[in-house]
Each structure stands twice: as structure tokens, then as C-alpha cells.
Design a protein around this motif. Structure first.
Motif, PDB file in Angstrom:
ATOM      1  N   GLN A   1       0.820  -1.205   0.000  1.00 48.29           N
ATOM      2  CA  GLN A   1       0.000   0.000   0.000  1.00 48.29           C
ATOM      3  C   GLN A   1       0.858   1.261   0.000  1.00 48.29           C
ATOM      4  O   GLN A   1       0.320   2.369  -0.026  1.00 48.29           O
ATOM      5  CB  GLN A   1      -0.922   0.014   1.233  1.00 48.29           C
ATOM      6  N   ASP A   2       2.177   1.087   0.039  1.00 49.99           N
ATOM      7  CA  ASP A   2       3.084   2.232   0.069  1.00 49.99           C
ATOM      8  C   ASP A   2       3.988   2.203  -1.154  1.00 49.99           C
ATOM      9  O   ASP A   2       4.765   1.265  -1.340  1.00 49.99           O
ATOM     10  CB  ASP A   2       3.911   2.218   1.351  1.00 49.99           C
TER      11      ASP A   2
ATOM     12  N   VAL B   1      -6.237  11.390  -4.182  1.00 47.58           N
ATOM     13  CA  VAL B   1      -6.279  11.096  -5.613  1.00 47.58           C
ATOM     14  C   VAL B   1      -6.808   9.690  -5.840  1.00 47.58           C
ATOM     15  O   VAL B   1      -7.001   8.913  -4.895  1.00 47.58           O
ATOM     16  CB  VAL B   1      -4.863  11.219  -6.238  1.00 47.58           C
ATOM     17  N   LEU B   2      -7.013   9.360  -7.105  1.00 48.01           N
ATOM     18  CA  LEU B   2      -7.226   7.982  -7.533  1.00 48.01           C
ATOM     19  C   LEU B   2      -5.965   7.525  -8.237  1.00 48.01           C
ATOM     20  O   LEU B   2      -5.391   8.267  -9.035  1.00 48.01           O
ATOM     21  CB  LEU B   2      -8.423   7.876  -8.478  1.00 48.01           C
TER      22      LEU B   2
ATOM     23  N   ALA C   1      -6.105   6.893  -3.082  1.00 48.23           N
ATOM     24  CA  ALA C   1      -4.744   7.046  -2.573  1.00 48.23           C
ATOM     25  C   ALA C   1      -4.547   8.450  -2.026  1.00 48.23           C
ATOM     26  O   ALA C   1      -5.334   9.367  -2.313  1.00 48.23           O
ATOM     27  CB  ALA C   1      -3.727   6.766  -3.677  1.00 48.23           C
ATOM     28  N   ILE C   2      -3.497   8.612  -1.211  1.00 49.15           N
ATOM     29  CA  ILE C   2      -3.125   9.901  -0.644  1.00 49.15           C
ATOM     30  C   ILE C   2      -1.644  10.140  -0.890  1.00 49.15           C
ATOM     31  O   ILE C   2      -0.827   9.234  -0.717  1.00 49.15           O
ATOM     32  CB  ILE C   2      -3.414   9.957   0.870  1.00 49.15           C
ATOM     33  N   VAL C   3      -1.304  11.350  -1.318  1.00 47.69           N
ATOM     34  CA  VAL C   3       0.109  11.730  -1.480  1.00 47.69           C
ATOM     35  C   VAL C   3       0.665  12.025  -0.088  1.00 47.69           C
ATOM     36  O   VAL C   3       0.307  13.013   0.543  1.00 47.69           O
ATOM     37  CB  VAL C   3       0.253  12.957  -2.394  1.00 47.69           C
ATOM     38  N   LYS C   4       1.538  11.138   0.407  1.00 45.84           N
ATOM     39  CA  LYS C   4       2.075  11.274   1.758  1.00 45.84           C
ATOM     40  C   LYS C   4       3.258  12.232   1.827  1.00 45.84           C
ATOM     41  O   LYS C   4       3.459  12.914   2.824  1.00 45.84           O
ATOM     42  CB  LYS C   4       2.502   9.901   2.291  1.00 45.84           C
ATOM     43  N   ASP C   5       4.047  12.282   0.769  1.00 49.11           N
ATOM     44  CA  ASP C   5       5.237  13.131   0.792  1.00 49.11           C
ATOM     45  C   ASP C   5       5.710  13.387  -0.636  1.00 49.11           C
ATOM     46  O   ASP C   5       5.464  12.579  -1.543  1.00 49.11           O
ATOM     47  CB  ASP C   5       6.346  12.462   1.606  1.00 49.11           C
TER      48      ASP C   5
ATOM     49  N   ARG D   1       0.295   6.505  -0.422  1.00 41.94           N
ATOM     50  CA  ARG D   1      -0.363   5.452   0.348  1.00 41.94           C
ATOM     51  C   ARG D   1      -1.690   5.128  -0.318  1.00 41.94           C
ATOM     52  O   ARG D   1      -2.518   6.019  -0.531  1.00 41.94           O
ATOM     53  CB  ARG D   1      -0.592   5.928   1.784  1.00 41.94           C
ATOM     54  N   THR D   2      -1.902   3.851  -0.667  1.00 42.43           N
ATOM     55  CA  THR D   2      -3.125   3.442  -1.349  1.00 42.43           C
ATOM     56  C   THR D   2      -4.113   2.799  -0.381  1.00 42.43           C
ATOM     57  O   THR D   2      -3.716   2.250   0.654  1.00 42.43           O
ATOM     58  CB  THR D   2      -2.824   2.452  -2.494  1.00 42.43           C
ATOM     59  N   ALA D   3      -5.388   2.875  -0.718  1.00 41.77           N
ATOM     60  CA  ALA D   3      -6.433   2.314   0.141  1.00 41.77           C
ATOM     61  C   ALA D   3      -6.428   0.797   0.129  1.00 41.77           C
ATOM     62  O   ALA D   3      -6.873   0.163   1.082  1.00 41.77           O
ATOM     63  CB  ALA D   3      -7.796   2.842  -0.297  1.00 41.77           C
TER      64      ALA D   3
END
Length: 444
Positions: free
Chosen positions: A323-324, A343-344, A354-358, A388-390
Motif C-alpha cells: 500500500q506504500d 487522488v485515484l 490514494a493519498i500523497v504522503k510526501d 499510500r493506497t487504500a
């Protein structure tokens, strides 16, 4: 050029290549010259170009019009979209992508070069290597295009001076080598006149290398991807509604890499369930083996839960799911990509939240230095991101597979493509992350 028969075409190899370069460097003219001088232009097409050129007051046909097909392109005199063209010689078949040179259309260059085995980067001999040249070289390196041709164009405007060509070739080759481009072939040309495009130039007797077409016809192209790990992203589950095959259940898609064999043990990801290949249907006929780029339907021995977005792989070569994801990306949207951006992520046939972590760094093209933690990427920026993805995804490194090691980020609000990504490193055992649950349901 002699007429090529269907049988001869079937025996020739296919080369996908793209052109790139700054505005007015002559990309469309080069492509038009290739088509014209290799006798790949139909008579009515050439007549239409001649009429359009004459209406502009031009004495000679403007060969760039063979690829600049949009009305806006013809009016502005620049390429603004990717123009794909097919042509063939007795030695090889070609699919070319003429990409825009303006910096605001760098995203189109990513599209055109993403499937290319060779990129032709043009440089105006009067201007030498400029920022957009470096940008295109960086993209060719990131996209792992195996072969790069540096075409130093408009040599007729610098009196065909060898020292001008040599200086540009040396500067570009040094830059491309530092980027990791495996091979650079430099060719001095004049696309307008035709020097060293299809026919050797009588004006540059100091050059003893191939013409552009000679190089395109002879550069090694390997479509043997048997060394790659086999991957089949499931596009569609086939269940015929007829009494002839009441138990038929097939999993259709295009093989992204490697080959599949009847009897081979496979794993379905991300579930991890295993089975064996009971049959392979290709164009409605059963076959024992199928390989990269073929669109097939796999039949499995076991009735397991498989749906669109799953990935079928040989059990012995199954990638880890994660997921990372850490990747190098080219941001293509006008809106910036920021840390915390939701984002997707589309990977193969699967799309997940997904989320942009850094955003650890952004590449500075002038000196290839890294700007640490820029906080955001704007249009045409190249940088590193951590995502990071769901849901777990089975990703390969882009260096192992350009198909299953790539992804795109999509705006969930309007479906716009934001970023093209190339997986550089995945983290099989990521550090714990805090719960990202909030009111909008993005809880992962």
C-alpha cells in the motif's frame, strides 16, 4: 521504393518511435520528410499539402502539414497534440509519434514516448541544447527509452559546420549519459532540404554515419520479453449466455509482459488465490502458449473469485503487494500536486483511492540537482513522491516492466489525469502510519 507485399510486411520488425524537441526545431518537418522521401505519402495527401502551402504563398510544399492535422496547429504553425503515423519500408514497419515542443505540452511527450523503443530529440543547430532539450532527455531516461537519436537540425543555416555539430553532440551526450540514457546516436541533418534524413548529404562529407532512416531501419529492437515476469491485468470476465458452454468462465485481457502456458500454476493478486491455467483462447481458438501484447482469455482449473482489476501472474514470479509506493513522476496537470492530496491511482486495470504522503524532491533540469521537499509539483515538474493506497497493489519496479511498473494519478472530482508515475521503490514492510479516517470516507 518498391511495393511491399503483405507477406514481406509480416516478416519485418516493428519499431515504435517518438520525436521530441523545442518549438520550431523542425520535428513535424522531419517526420514529413521521412514520409515523403520514403515514398510513404499518398498522391492525394501530397497534393493537399501542396495546395495548402501554395495558399500560404510558399513555393515548396510544407511537409510539416503531413503531421500537423489539427486546424489550430496549422494556424499557429506549431504542434499541440501527438500525431501518430504509420509507414513501412522493405526492412521495417514504423509507428511514430510526433510530439509537441512547447513546454506546456510536455505531458504529450510523456504520452508519445511511454511506449517507444526509440526517441528522436531534435536540436536547432543555431541554438544548441536548451532547457526543453534537457527536459526531453530527462523524460526519455525516466521512461527508459532504450535508444535516443540526437538529430542536430537546420545544419544548412550554420553552413554545415562540423564543429557546430560536434559541440552540440558532445554537450548533449554528456548530459544524457549522466541521466542514464544507455545509447545516444548523433546525426547532423537538414529536414527542410533533406540532408541525412533518408538520403546521405552531399553537403556534409565529413559525416560518415547513417542517415536517420538507415538508423531507424537497423537499430536493434527486441520484442522478446520472455525474460520478463508474466503479467495479465484482467480487463473483463467472460460468461457466455448460451447453452453450448454453460460452465465457461474466462478472464480476458492483454498480456503486459512475459508468456503464459497451459498447465502453469498462477496466482491471482491481490487476493493471493492460486490455480492452474486450464486453457488459453486467442481470437476464439485454443492455444498452448500466449505472450506479450496478445489479447487472450485465460481459463483456470478452479472457480475462484476474479474480477476486473485483478492481476494474474505465475506463482513462481508473483510480485509483492503493497500500500506504500515511492515513485518518480512527471506532473502533467495545470493544478499543482501537493502533500496530502487525495487522488485515484490507476495501475493496469485497477483503480484505487490514494493519498500523497510526501514529495521528497523535485528535479532541477539545469544541473540535475534535487530540490528537497518542495511541498508541491506544478505542471511539467519531475519529482519523487510517496503514496499510500487504500488497497494493496501488486506493483513491479519500472526498471523491470514499463507496463506494470507505471501508473497514473487521477483527480477524483473531475477525472483529470494529474501525474504519470514510474515505480522506483515499493516498501514491503512500511512503517506504521496514523489513521487517515475523516468525514469523506478516505479511511486507510
Amino acid at each position: 521504393m518498391s511495393t511491399i507485399t503483405t507477406e514481406e510486411l509480416s516478416e519485418t520488425t516493428l519499431l515504435r518511435f517518438a520525436t521530441a524537441g523545442s518549438v520550431d526545431d523542425g520535428k513535424s518537418t522531419l517526420v514529413g520528410r521521412l514520409l515523403h522521401d520514403s515514398k510513404s505519402v499518398l498522391t492525394d495527401q501530397l497534393e493537399a499539402v501542396e495546395r495548402a502551402s501554395a495558399s500560404r504563398g510558399q513555393e515548396a510544399p510544407d511537409l510539416a502539414l503531413l503531421t500537423d492535422g489539427l486546424r489550430a496547429e496549422r494556424e499557429q504553425g506549431i504542434t499541440i497534440d501527438v500525431a501518430y503515423r504509420y509507414f513501412a519500408t522493405p526492412l521495417r514497419r514504423f509507428i511514430l509519434a510526433d510530439t509537441p515542443g512547447h513546454v506546456q505540452y510536455t505531458r504529450n511527450m510523456v504520452t508519445g514516448a511511454s511506449t517507444a523503443e526509440l526517441t528522436v530529440i531534435l536540436v536547432d543547430a543555431r541554438n544548441g541544447v536548451v532547457e526543453q532539450t534537457r527536459r526531453h532527455a530527462a523524460l526519455a531516461a525516466l521512461l527508459r527509452v532504450p535508444h535516443v537519436v540526437l538529430a542536430v537540425n537546420k545544419m544548412d543555416l550554420v553552413a554545415y559546420e562540423e564543429k557546430v555539430f560536434a559541440a552540440i553532440a558532445e554537450e548533449f551526450t554528456a548530459y544524457a549519459t549522466e541521466l542514464g540514457v544507455p545509447e545516444v546516436t548523433a546525426i547532423p541533418i537538414s529536414a527542410l532540404v533533406g540532408d541525412n534524413v533518408v538520403e546521405p548529404s552531399a553537403n556534409m562529407d565529413w559525416y560518415g554515419g547513417p542517415t536517420v532512416l538507415e538508423h531507424l531501419e537497423t537499430v536493434p529492437v527486441s520484442h522478446d520479453l520472455s525474460h520478463c515476469h508474466a503479467r495479465l491485468p484482467v480487463q473483463y470476465v467472460i460468461r457466455p449466455q448460451n447453452s453450448d458452454h454453460p460452465d465457461y468462465r474466462g478472464y480476458a485481457g492483454q498480456i503486459a509482459a512475459g508468456s503464459f502456458h497451459v498447465g502453469e500454476q498462477v496466482t491471482v493478486l491481490p487476493s493471493g488465490r492460486t490455480s492452474k491455467v486450464a486453457g488459453i483462447d486467442l481470437l476464439g481458438e485454443p492455444v498452448d502458449v500466449a505472450w506479450t501484447t496478445q489479447s487472450v482469455t485465460l481459463l483456470l482449473e478452479d472457480d475462484i473469485d476474479i474480477s476486473r482489476g485483478d492481476l494474474i501472474v505465475p506463482t513462481k514470479d508473483a510480485p509483492a503487494t503493497t500500500q506504500d509506493i515511492e515513485a518518480t513522476v512527471c506532473h502533467v496537470a495545470d493544478a499543482a500536486l501537493t502533500v496530502g492530496h487525495r487522488v485515484l491511482l490507476k495501475h493496469g486495470t485497477r483503480t484505487v483511492k490514494a493519498i500523497v504522503k510526501d514529495i521528497p524532491s523535485r528535479l532541477t533540469l539545469d544541473d540535475l540537482s534535487l530540490h528537497p521537499h518542495p511541498g508541491q509539483l506544478v505542471a511539467n515538474d519531475i519529482g519523487r513522491v510517496k503514496i499510500r493506497t487504500a488497497e494493496p497493489l501488486p506493483v513491479d519496479s519500472y526498471s523491470d516492466s514499463r507496463r506494470t511498473g507505471s501508473f497514473i494519478l487521477i483527480d477524483p472530482n473531475d477525472g483529470q489525469t494529474l501525474t504519470a508515475g514510474m515505480v522506483g521503490e515499493s516498501f514491503a514492510a512500511p512503517e506504521p502510519v496514523k489513521d487517515e479516517t475523516d468525514d469523506d470516507g478516505w479511511d486507510f
